[in-house]
Design a protein around this motif. Structure first.
Motif, mmCIF file in Angstrom:
data_model
loop_
_atom_site.group_PDB
_atom_site.id
_atom_site.type_symbol
_atom_site.label_atom_id
_atom_site.label_comp_id
_atom_site.label_asym_id
_atom_site.label_seq_id
_atom_site.Cartn_x
_atom_site.Cartn_y
_atom_site.Cartn_z
ATOM 1 N N LEU A 29 0.800 -1.218 0.000
ATOM 2 C CA LEU A 29 0.000 0.000 0.000
ATOM 3 C C LEU A 29 0.839 1.276 0.000
ATOM 4 O O LEU A 29 0.363 2.338 -0.423
ATOM 5 C CB LEU A 29 -0.933 0.011 1.217
ATOM 6 C CG LEU A 29 -2.037 -1.057 1.226
ATOM 7 C CD1 LEU A 29 -2.833 -0.979 2.529
ATOM 8 C CD2 LEU A 29 -2.969 -0.883 0.034
ATOM 9 N N LEU A 30 2.080 1.203 0.467
ATOM 10 C CA LEU A 30 2.932 2.393 0.508
ATOM 11 C C LEU A 30 3.378 2.753 -0.908
ATOM 12 O O LEU A 30 3.909 1.898 -1.628
ATOM 13 C CB LEU A 30 4.155 2.121 1.388
ATOM 14 C CG LEU A 30 5.055 3.325 1.661
ATOM 15 C CD1 LEU A 30 4.345 4.338 2.561
ATOM 16 C CD2 LEU A 30 6.373 2.869 2.300
ATOM 17 N N PRO A 31 3.175 3.998 -1.323
ATOM 18 C CA PRO A 31 3.517 4.376 -2.701
ATOM 19 C C PRO A 31 4.993 4.707 -2.881
ATOM 20 O O PRO A 31 5.350 5.655 -3.577
ATOM 21 C CB PRO A 31 2.619 5.595 -2.943
ATOM 22 C CG PRO A 31 2.519 6.236 -1.600
ATOM 23 C CD PRO A 31 2.493 5.095 -0.613
ATOM 24 N N ARG A 32 5.857 3.907 -2.233
ATOM 25 C CA ARG A 32 7.291 4.135 -2.340
ATOM 26 C C ARG A 32 8.012 2.839 -1.965
ATOM 27 O O ARG A 32 7.392 1.885 -1.511
ATOM 28 C CB ARG A 32 7.737 5.269 -1.419
ATOM 29 C CG ARG A 32 7.295 5.139 0.007
ATOM 30 C CD ARG A 32 7.918 6.187 0.902
ATOM 31 N NE ARG A 32 9.376 6.033 0.930
ATOM 32 C CZ ARG A 32 10.190 6.836 1.612
ATOM 33 N NH1 ARG A 32 9.694 7.838 2.289
ATOM 34 N NH2 ARG A 32 11.490 6.639 1.607
ATOM 35 N N PHE A 33 9.306 2.803 -2.156
ATOM 36 C CA PHE A 33 10.090 1.618 -1.814
ATOM 37 C C PHE A 33 10.197 1.430 -0.305
ATOM 38 O O PHE A 33 10.163 2.406 0.459
ATOM 39 C CB PHE A 33 11.518 1.739 -2.368
ATOM 40 C CG PHE A 33 11.634 1.660 -3.862
ATOM 41 C CD1 PHE A 33 11.079 0.602 -4.551
ATOM 42 C CD2 PHE A 33 12.333 2.636 -4.570
ATOM 43 C CE1 PHE A 33 11.202 0.516 -5.942
ATOM 44 C CE2 PHE A 33 12.460 2.557 -5.949
ATOM 45 C CZ PHE A 33 11.893 1.501 -6.629
ATOM 46 N N PHE A 34 10.369 0.192 0.124
ATOM 47 C CA PHE A 34 10.786 -0.086 1.497
ATOM 48 C C PHE A 34 12.307 0.045 1.667
ATOM 49 O O PHE A 34 12.763 0.670 2.607
ATOM 50 C CB PHE A 34 10.344 -1.503 1.891
ATOM 51 C CG PHE A 34 9.126 -1.528 2.797
ATOM 52 C CD1 PHE A 34 8.082 -0.631 2.640
ATOM 53 C CD2 PHE A 34 9.024 -2.462 3.817
ATOM 54 C CE1 PHE A 34 6.966 -0.659 3.464
ATOM 55 C CE2 PHE A 34 7.917 -2.501 4.648
ATOM 56 C CZ PHE A 34 6.887 -1.600 4.477
ATOM 57 N N VAL A 68 4.761 8.202 15.586
ATOM 58 C CA VAL A 68 3.777 7.877 14.554
ATOM 59 C C VAL A 68 3.870 8.862 13.397
ATOM 60 O O VAL A 68 3.856 8.478 12.222
ATOM 61 C CB VAL A 68 2.354 7.865 15.153
ATOM 62 C CG1 VAL A 68 1.298 7.737 14.064
ATOM 63 C CG2 VAL A 68 2.211 6.737 16.170
ATOM 64 N N ALA A 69 3.988 10.141 13.717
ATOM 65 C CA ALA A 69 3.993 11.191 12.699
ATOM 66 C C ALA A 69 5.168 11.050 11.731
ATOM 67 O O ALA A 69 5.045 11.390 10.549
ATOM 68 C CB ALA A 69 4.018 12.563 13.361
ATOM 69 N N MET A 96 0.120 12.212 10.335
ATOM 70 C CA MET A 96 1.022 11.472 9.458
ATOM 71 C C MET A 96 1.066 12.111 8.071
ATOM 72 O O MET A 96 0.109 12.767 7.650
ATOM 73 C CB MET A 96 0.573 10.012 9.344
ATOM 74 C CG MET A 96 0.610 9.250 10.658
ATOM 75 S SD MET A 96 -0.039 7.557 10.536
ATOM 76 C CE MET A 96 1.287 6.753 9.591
ATOM 77 N N ARG A 97 2.172 11.899 7.360
ATOM 78 C CA ARG A 97 2.316 12.477 6.027
ATOM 79 C C ARG A 97 1.361 11.813 5.040
ATOM 80 O O ARG A 97 1.136 10.595 5.119
ATOM 81 C CB ARG A 97 3.754 12.303 5.529
ATOM 82 C CG ARG A 97 4.778 13.142 6.265
ATOM 83 C CD ARG A 97 6.158 12.983 5.615
ATOM 84 N NE ARG A 97 6.645 11.607 5.775
ATOM 85 C CZ ARG A 97 7.349 11.175 6.809
ATOM 86 N NH1 ARG A 97 7.635 12.022 7.809
ATOM 87 N NH2 ARG A 97 7.766 9.934 6.890
ATOM 88 N N PRO A 98 0.813 12.562 4.098
ATOM 89 C CA PRO A 98 -0.004 11.944 3.048
ATOM 90 C C PRO A 98 0.800 10.861 2.326
ATOM 91 O O PRO A 98 1.991 11.040 2.041
ATOM 92 C CB PRO A 98 -0.323 13.115 2.109
ATOM 93 C CG PRO A 98 -0.261 14.315 3.003
ATOM 94 C CD PRO A 98 0.853 14.037 3.968
ATOM 95 N N GLY A 156 -5.281 11.549 3.175
ATOM 96 C CA GLY A 156 -4.133 11.058 2.427
ATOM 97 C C GLY A 156 -3.441 9.861 3.053
ATOM 98 O O GLY A 156 -2.520 9.296 2.453
ATOM 99 N N VAL A 157 -3.876 9.447 4.246
ATOM 100 C CA VAL A 157 -3.291 8.282 4.922
ATOM 101 C C VAL A 157 -4.192 7.077 4.705
ATOM 102 O O VAL A 157 -5.396 7.128 4.979
ATOM 103 C CB VAL A 157 -3.124 8.550 6.440
ATOM 104 C CG1 VAL A 157 -2.572 7.310 7.150
ATOM 105 C CG2 VAL A 157 -2.208 9.749 6.666
ATOM 106 N N THR A 158 -3.627 6.004 4.196
ATOM 107 C CA THR A 158 -4.378 4.775 3.946
ATOM 108 C C THR A 158 -4.437 3.939 5.222
ATOM 109 O O THR A 158 -3.404 3.646 5.824
ATOM 110 C CB THR A 158 -3.722 3.950 2.827
ATOM 111 O OG1 THR A 158 -3.672 4.740 1.634
ATOM 112 C CG2 THR A 158 -4.509 2.675 2.562
#
Length: 379
Positions: free
Chosen positions: A150-155, A247-248, A276-278, A306-308
């Motif tokens: 679900l994260l729109p970026r790499f781990f 968390v933020a 939290m960041r979008p 913006g947070v899933t």
């Protein structure tokens, strides 16, 4: 001993109590196993696979039940199935006795000995039967994969000619079996991982996996049997304030805190998620028991500012092959104890809910005492 295995029919349930390899092991001990047709369909295990393991195949759940000394289940079966069991038979599974009052009372009225594996005493001799732990391992692994998906970026960290991609920051709240597996899996995927638990003893386990333990300078909350104890409103308020900055700054927060038979503790408030960041993600494994996140809903994925937020439902069933393999091993060990052990064995006594026409587990009896007795209402 005659053992029955049902086709699980609850929505979302894809596991089976005994996969073919477990059936083969029990048949090798001299037991007779009857499996309802289609029981292994989500495992890609056919009726022929079960026959090859030594099982007989029956068309209906009632047929399986009426010929069983032990009925092995994942979830509580339907009432007609319980009523088809012979008096004196045994029902073994994750029976959720604090919420499944009708099933408990039906087992009582039928004269069945019902064993809820989630009430298993947490002692070393019972580890091979510990279904809560085996299924939590599956859920924790799945949670990390969901977060990565679900994260729109790499781990992981990437250093490329086009620039450097920093690793994702993952925070895992709750360091029981599920939390530790989520930490380990997120680490394998390359994230920078932190973990928090109200039990001070969990710190070394978190650090042993290469993660950072978040210390909030709050009093420890160690409960009975190694679980966290219920938290006061004052403690929860201070905990939320202390957790908020961690968390933020996280890209993914995975929450795994649960207390069997009770509502899950609230760890993430709406305001904490809003900070939290979008693009960030919350994965709540406790959504079905009340939720660690104020915004999670079981089986749903929603976006808030913006947070899933992903609410887990039947999470172990999302990996049914290995979830069933582990659960089948738990069931096999328990059934052998039931067959060969003494009736007053502390493991059997600890998770026995009904026997001899009575509800014999003190905690379940107290929990159900305030609800109307369906038997007295003629239902």
């Amino acid at each position: 001993m005659r053992i029955g295995v049902l086709t699980e029919i609850r929505p979302g349930e894809r596991r089976v109590a005994l996969p073919p390899e477990a059936v083969a092991s029990l048949c090798g001990d001299g037991s007779t196993v009857t499996v309802q047709t289609g029981a292994g369909r989500h495992l890609h295990a056919s009726d022929e696979d079960y026959r090859a393991a030594g099982a007989e195949i029956a068309d209906s759940a009632e047929q399986v039940a009426e010929n069983s000394d032990v009925l092995a289940v994942v979830n509580p079966p339907e009432l007609p199935v319980i009523q088809a069991l012979p008096s004196g038979a045994n029902l073994v599974g994750m029976l959720n006795p604090f919420q499944e009052a009708r099933a408990v009372r039906s087992a009582r009225d039928q004269g069945i000995s019902a064993y809820a594996l989630e009430l298993l005493p947490r002692i070393s001799r019972a580890q091979s039967m510990d279904a809560l732990s085996s299924q939590a391992l599956v859920a924790g692994y799945r949670a990390a994969l969901v977060g990565a998906d679900l994260l729109p970026r790499f781990f992981p960290l990437f250093m490329t000619a086009a620039g450097t991609i920093p690793p994702a920051r993952v925070l895992v709240l709750g360091a029981g079996v599920a939390g530790l597996q989520a930490i380990a899996t997120a680490r394998r995927l390359g994230a920078v991982v932190s973990g928090y638990d109200v039990r001070a003893a969990a710190a070394d386990e978190v650090r042993s996996l290469g993660a950072t333990f978040v210390s909030l300078d709050l009093e420890t909350q160690e409960g009975a049997g190694g679980y966290a104890k219920s938290q006061s409103a004052d403690f929860a308020e201070r905990q939320h304030a202390a957790l908020a900055p961690y968390v933020a700054e996280s890209d993914v927060v995975i929450t795994t805190a649960a207390i069997p038979g009770r509502q899950a503790p609230l760890l993430l408030t709406e305001s904490m998620v809003a900070a939290m960041r979008p693009g960030s993600v919350v994965v709540d494994l406790a959504a079905q028991s009340g939720g660690n996140c104020e915004l999670s809903k079981p089986g749903e994925t929603n976006v808030h500012g913006g947070v899933t937020v992903w609410g887990g439902a039947d999470v172990p069933s999302q990996l049914p092959v290995h979830a069933s393999k582990l659960y089948g091993a738990n069931q096999t060990a328990f059934i052998r104890l039931l067959r060969d052990g003494e009736a007053d064995d502390e493991i059997l006594v600890g998770c026995r809910v009904t026997a001899g026409g009575e509800i014999v587990h003190d905690g379940v009896r107290r929990a159900l005492a305030e609800e109307p007795d369906q038997r007295e209402q003629g239902e």
